[in-house]
Every structure is written in structure tokens, then in C-alpha cells.
Design a protein around this motif. Structure first.
Motif, PDB file in Angstrom:
ATOM      1  N   HIS A   1      21.749 -27.242  31.369  1.00  0.00           N
ATOM      2  CA  HIS A   1      21.773 -26.050  32.222  1.00  0.00           C
ATOM      3  C   HIS A   1      23.110 -25.875  32.937  1.00  0.00           C
ATOM      4  CE1 HIS A   1      17.455 -26.443  31.501  1.00  0.00           C
ATOM      5  NE2 HIS A   1      17.328 -25.199  31.890  1.00  0.00           N
ATOM      6  N   GLY A   2      24.180 -26.358  32.298  1.00  0.00           N
ATOM      7  CA  GLY A   2      25.515 -26.120  32.832  1.00  0.00           C
ATOM      8  C   GLY A   2      25.813 -26.823  34.141  1.00  0.00           C
ATOM      9  N   GLN A   3      25.189 -28.005  34.361  1.00  0.00           N
ATOM     10  CA  GLN A   3      25.407 -28.742  35.607  1.00  0.00           C
ATOM     11  C   GLN A   3      25.986 -30.138  35.342  1.00  0.00           C
ATOM     12  OE1 GLN A   3      21.777 -28.804  37.950  1.00  0.00           O
ATOM     13  NE2 GLN A   3      21.324 -26.683  37.478  1.00  0.00           N
ATOM     14  N   ALA A   4      26.778 -30.270  34.286  1.00  0.00           N
ATOM     15  CA  ALA A   4      27.351 -31.574  33.969  1.00  0.00           C
ATOM     16  C   ALA A   4      28.324 -32.046  35.051  1.00  0.00           C
ATOM     17  CB  ALA A   4      28.067 -31.515  32.614  1.00  0.00           C
ATOM     18  N   THR A   5      29.020 -31.103  35.705  1.00  0.00           N
ATOM     19  CA  THR A   5      29.924 -31.460  36.799  1.00  0.00           C
ATOM     20  C   THR A   5      29.147 -32.082  37.943  1.00  0.00           C
ATOM     21  OG1 THR A   5      31.390 -29.614  36.218  1.00  0.00           O
ATOM     22  CG2 THR A   5      31.668 -30.594  38.402  1.00  0.00           C
ATOM     23  N   GLU A   6      28.019 -31.445  38.307  1.00  0.00           N
ATOM     24  CA  GLU A   6      27.177 -31.976  39.380  1.00  0.00           C
ATOM     25  C   GLU A   6      26.582 -33.338  38.992  1.00  0.00           C
ATOM     26  OE1 GLU A   6      27.254 -28.932  38.381  1.00  0.00           O
ATOM     27  OE2 GLU A   6      27.427 -27.604  40.118  1.00  0.00           O
TER      28      GLU A   6
ATOM     29  N   LEU B   1      33.116 -35.856  34.108  1.00  0.00           N
ATOM     30  CA  LEU B   1      33.774 -34.714  34.731  1.00  0.00           C
ATOM     31  C   LEU B   1      34.751 -34.055  33.769  1.00  0.00           C
ATOM     32  CD1 LEU B   1      34.249 -33.014  37.268  1.00  0.00           C
ATOM     33  CD2 LEU B   1      35.958 -34.696  37.996  1.00  0.00           C
ATOM     34  N   LEU B   2      35.549 -34.850  33.054  1.00  0.00           N
ATOM     35  CA  LEU B   2      36.505 -34.307  32.092  1.00  0.00           C
ATOM     36  C   LEU B   2      35.788 -33.565  30.965  1.00  0.00           C
ATOM     37  CD1 LEU B   2      38.996 -37.321  31.841  1.00  0.00           C
ATOM     38  CD2 LEU B   2      39.391 -35.124  32.975  1.00  0.00           C
ATOM     39  N   VAL B   3      34.693 -34.147  30.494  1.00  0.00           N
ATOM     40  CA  VAL B   3      33.896 -33.495  29.443  1.00  0.00           C
ATOM     41  C   VAL B   3      33.339 -32.168  29.946  1.00  0.00           C
ATOM     42  CG1 VAL B   3      31.725 -33.643  28.142  1.00  0.00           C
ATOM     43  CG2 VAL B   3      33.304 -35.580  28.156  1.00  0.00           C
ATOM     44  N   ALA B   4      32.815 -32.170  31.182  1.00  0.00           N
ATOM     45  CA  ALA B   4      32.220 -30.955  31.751  1.00  0.00           C
ATOM     46  C   ALA B   4      33.241 -29.827  31.871  1.00  0.00           C
ATOM     47  CB  ALA B   4      31.625 -31.263  33.127  1.00  0.00           C
ATOM     48  N   VAL B   5      34.448 -30.163  32.321  1.00  0.00           N
ATOM     49  CA  VAL B   5      35.471 -29.140  32.576  1.00  0.00           C
ATOM     50  C   VAL B   5      36.188 -28.707  31.302  1.00  0.00           C
ATOM     51  CG1 VAL B   5      37.637 -28.640  33.785  1.00  0.00           C
ATOM     52  CG2 VAL B   5      35.804 -29.891  34.959  1.00  0.00           C
TER      53      VAL B   5
ATOM     54  N   LEU C   1      32.874 -28.656  27.924  1.00  0.00           N
ATOM     55  CA  LEU C   1      31.721 -27.789  28.165  1.00  0.00           C
ATOM     56  C   LEU C   1      32.126 -26.543  28.948  1.00  0.00           C
ATOM     57  CD1 LEU C   1      29.022 -30.504  29.027  1.00  0.00           C
ATOM     58  CD2 LEU C   1      29.610 -29.517  26.805  1.00  0.00           C
ATOM     59  N   HIS C   2      33.402 -26.495  29.379  1.00  0.00           N
ATOM     60  CA  HIS C   2      34.004 -25.325  30.027  1.00  0.00           C
ATOM     61  C   HIS C   2      33.234 -24.871  31.278  1.00  0.00           C
ATOM     62  CE1 HIS C   2      36.514 -25.169  26.491  1.00  0.00           C
ATOM     63  NE2 HIS C   2      35.460 -25.068  25.709  1.00  0.00           N
ATOM     64  N   GLU C   3      32.809 -25.840  32.065  1.00  0.00           N
ATOM     65  CA  GLU C   3      32.174 -25.511  33.345  1.00  0.00           C
ATOM     66  C   GLU C   3      33.253 -25.203  34.384  1.00  0.00           C
ATOM     67  OE1 GLU C   3      29.324 -28.320  34.741  1.00  0.00           O
ATOM     68  OE2 GLU C   3      28.146 -28.291  32.893  1.00  0.00           O
ATOM     69  N   ALA C   4      32.944 -24.267  35.268  1.00  0.00           N
ATOM     70  CA  ALA C   4      33.909 -23.870  36.294  1.00  0.00           C
ATOM     71  C   ALA C   4      34.089 -25.000  37.310  1.00  0.00           C
ATOM     72  CB  ALA C   4      33.425 -22.613  36.994  1.00  0.00           C
ATOM     73  N   PHE C   5      35.351 -25.219  37.699  1.00  0.00           N
ATOM     74  CA  PHE C   5      35.647 -26.209  38.737  1.00  0.00           C
ATOM     75  C   PHE C   5      36.395 -25.478  39.851  1.00  0.00           C
ATOM     76  CE2 PHE C   5      37.432 -30.236  40.455  1.00  0.00           C
ATOM     77  CZ  PHE C   5      36.255 -30.965  40.485  1.00  0.00           C
ATOM     78  N   ASP C   6      35.632 -24.680  40.614  1.00  0.00           N
ATOM     79  CA  ASP C   6      36.221 -23.810  41.622  1.00  0.00           C
ATOM     80  C   ASP C   6      36.644 -24.591  42.870  1.00  0.00           C
ATOM     81  OD1 ASP C   6      33.568 -24.224  42.529  1.00  0.00           O
ATOM     82  OD2 ASP C   6      32.948 -22.421  41.470  1.00  0.00           O
ATOM     83  N   PRO C   7      37.336 -23.922  43.821  1.00  0.00           N
ATOM     84  CA  PRO C   7      37.891 -24.608  44.997  1.00  0.00           C
ATOM     85  C   PRO C   7      36.887 -25.408  45.814  1.00  0.00           C
ATOM     86  CG  PRO C   7      38.844 -22.423  44.792  1.00  0.00           C
ATOM     87  CD  PRO C   7      37.781 -22.517  43.748  1.00  0.00           C
ATOM     88  N   HIS C   8      35.664 -24.891  46.003  1.00  0.00           N
ATOM     89  CA  HIS C   8      34.712 -25.635  46.844  1.00  0.00           C
ATOM     90  C   HIS C   8      34.288 -26.941  46.166  1.00  0.00           C
ATOM     91  CE1 HIS C   8      31.359 -23.863  44.421  1.00  0.00           C
ATOM     92  NE2 HIS C   8      30.701 -24.947  44.795  1.00  0.00           N
ATOM     93  N   LYS C   9      34.303 -26.979  44.821  1.00  0.00           N
ATOM     94  CA  LYS C   9      34.008 -28.232  44.124  1.00  0.00           C
ATOM     95  C   LYS C   9      35.156 -29.225  44.296  1.00  0.00           C
ATOM     96  CE  LYS C   9      30.733 -26.588  40.637  1.00  0.00           C
ATOM     97  NZ  LYS C   9      30.448 -26.420  39.198  1.00  0.00           N
ATOM     98  N   TRP C  10      36.401 -28.700  44.328  1.00  0.00           N
ATOM     99  CA  TRP C  10      37.550 -29.571  44.585  1.00  0.00           C
ATOM    100  C   TRP C  10      37.404 -30.246  45.947  1.00  0.00           C
ATOM    101  CZ3 TRP C  10      40.883 -31.664  41.503  1.00  0.00           C
ATOM    102  CH2 TRP C  10      41.281 -31.019  40.334  1.00  0.00           C
ATOM    103  N   ILE C  11      36.964 -29.470  46.927  1.00  0.00           N
ATOM    104  CA  ILE C  11      36.802 -30.016  48.288  1.00  0.00           C
ATOM    105  C   ILE C  11      35.708 -31.088  48.304  1.00  0.00           C
ATOM    106  CG2 ILE C  11      36.120 -29.465  50.668  1.00  0.00           C
ATOM    107  CD1 ILE C  11      37.387 -26.683  50.217  1.00  0.00           C
TER     108      ILE C  11
END
Length: 298
Positions: free
Chosen positions: A97-102, A252-256, A259-269
Motif C-alpha cells: 500500500h505504498g508505505q515502504a518508507t514508513e 528506505l533506498l528501495v522505497a524511494v 518503488l518511487h515513494e515520495a520522500f517529502d520535507p516532513h519525512k526528512w524532518i
């Protein structure tokens, strides 16, 4: 030295394996998460049965089961099976469901969760560096909640389930192959019932490629766990602590990038708080380890 080298290589391979496993589950994203979990139980059992047969360890396995039953520690095995099922199922769901970053965030904060669990269950003292690391991780989670408008429950469930699983594993001393075999035996009946009466798609209605991937899910479950056991037995705690961050970093590298998941500014924080907490925790752990080793030398 040769044994330690083998252990380090085994640990690296296991964490790299786990780190890229998101790509494997992404290939099955169209299959419902509960279906994948059920097939994972079934084919893990098949694979482990083959392993025990090759090792000729069935007699020792049943002897261990009888001992656990007699001591009533089988209850802990059942609970461990439930927790690892929750961890597996949550991770599969998140990747699909596109939450690999989480999901990678969950594995990053897992060592800090271990500290909390050690404090609660084992009454181990909380060092200043551990407290600061946990505080920074908590700030990261709060920031994520504020920015998204919801608590990252899946991330927290993922981390908590595996941490509690680790606590229970400390209570039960079993070889990795025996442990995984017994846990899958506990879970397989639920998987079979689900596949027989609740799934919407039958196994043979999938394409040959999908069927092959589902069968392979048992192998990709067992192999990294067996490799990790080799590492855990031969590598010191500090080295293993460093190696374990390969897993969420790869995730994280795989997700971004894959899998092309967004890594927006609030995730960077959020990740900045987590990474800073991990850095402080790691430095503190190394300092404590050196102090212990220095006292032993004296």
C-alpha cells in the motif's frame, strides 16, 4: 577470527536480504496481504520440513517440542508465533500500500523500542544517551503525526511486534530451524482455514509466475533468519548493532528509488530526528561497551 568473519558476512547478507525484500512483496502487491501471509506460513513450513529432513533433525525437533510442552513454555512459542505473524502481515500490507518508507522507519526505531522494553520488562536502567535517543525518536513520531494528521500505527505495530517477539525468544532457547518450524506449525492451521474458507481468489487461478513467487515466499522467509542466527552466535553485540542498520537503510533506498515513494520535507524532518537519536544511541552503546571491556581487562 575466521568464525567471526563468517558471522559478519552472514549478518550482512541476512540484513541485505531483508532490506531488498520489499521488492519481492511489491511484485505481489495485487495479492491481498492476508493471502500472502497465509501462503507464507504454508510454504515456510514446507521449506523448513525439507531443511529438517536434510539435516536429519526430526528426532531432536520432536524432543525439543516435548520438552517445551512439559515445561509449559509452549505458550511462549504460541505468543511468539502470533507476534511474528503480526510483524510479517503488517510489513507485507505496508509495502503493498505504498508505505515502504514508513516500514523502514519502523525498523530504524526498533533498537530504541528494545531499550524501552528492556526498561519495562527487565528493569534495566535507562542511560542518559538512551533517554535522549528515545526522546528524539518520540519527537519524530509526534512530528509525523502532526504533519499527516494520524498516528503512524502500522509503523509502531511493526516495531512493537518484533521487539516483543525478541523478548519472548530470550525465554526460549531453540535452534533457529526448530524455532521457525514450530512457529510456522502454530500459524499454518490459521493460514489453511483462511485459504479454504475466506480467500476470494484460489491459488491456481493466479498466473504461473505469481504461483512461483508465492511458493518462493517460504524460502525468502527462512533463509535470512537462518543466516542471522549464524551472525548472532558469532558476532559481538556492538558489531551486530551496526550491521542491523543495513536493513532499514536498504528498505528506505528501495522505497524511494525503486518503488518511487515520495520522500517529502516532513519525512526528512522525521528521519532526521530518528537518525540523530540512533547516532546518539550508537555512540552511547559503544562507550558503555568499551567501559565494560576496560573493566574486564583490569
Amino acid at each position: 577470527m575466521e568464525e567471526k568473519t563468517v558471522g559478519i558476512l552472514s549478518g550482512l547478507v541476512s540484513y541485505l536480504f531483508w532490506g531488498v525484500l520489499g521488492l519481492f512483496w511489491a511484485l505481489l502487491s495485487f495479492v491481498p496481504a492476508l493471502d500472502i501471509l497465509a501462503y507464507r506460513f504454508v510454504f515456510s513450513l514446507v521449506f523448513m520440513a525439507i531443511i529438517l529432513t536434510i539435516q536429519k533433525n526430526w528426532r531432536a525437533f520432536f524432543k525439543s517440542v516435548a520438552s517445551l510442552w512439559k515445561s509449559k513454555k509452549i505458550i511462549w512459542v504460541i505468543l511468539a508465533s502470533f507476534l511474528i505473524a503480526v510483524n510479517w502481515g503488517t510489513y507485507i500490507y505496508m509495502v503493498g500500500h505504498g508505505q515502504a518508507t514508513e516500514a523502514s522507519l519502523g525498523y530504524y526505531i526498533m533498537p530504541l523500542f528494545n531499550v524501552v522494553i528492556a526498561l519495562v520488562f527487565f528493569k534495566e536502567p535507562l542511560t542518559k544517551t538512551s533517554f535522549l535517543a528515545i526522546l528524539l525518536a518520540a519527537i519524530g513520531v509526534v512530528w509525523f503525526t502532526i504533519q499527516t494528521g494520524s498516528l503512524p500505527l502500522n509503523t509502531l505495530i511493526l516495531a512493537t511486534a518484533f521487539c516483543l517477539y525478541g523478548v519472548i525468544k530470550k525465554k526460549i532457547e531453540l535452534p533457529a530451524s526448530f524455532s521457525l518450524m514450530l512457529e510456522t506449525i502454530v500459524c499454518v492451521p490459521f493460514g489453511i482455514v483462511y485459504l479454504l474458507f475466506f480467500t476470494q481468489v484460489s491459488f491456481f487461478s493466479y498466473s504461473p509466475l505469481t504461483i512461483g513467487l508465492l511458493v518462493l515466499s517460504g524460502v525468502v522467509t527462512a533463509v535470512p533468519l537462518l543466516l542471522f542466527t549464524v551472525a548472532a552466535k558469532t558476532v559481538d553485540f556492538v558489531t551486530l548493532s551496526f550491521i542491523q542498520y543495513v536493513n532499514p537503510t536498504m528498505q528506505l533506498l528501495v522505497a524511494v528509488f525503486f518503488l518511487h515513494e515520495a520522500f517529502d520535507p516532513h519525512k526528512w524532518i522525521v528521519f532526521a530526528f530518528i537518525w540523530l537519536g540512533i547516532a546518539i544511541f550508537t555512540v552511547g552503546t559503544i562507550h558503555e561497551y568499551r567501559q565494560v571491556m576496560f573493566q574486564k581487562v583490569k
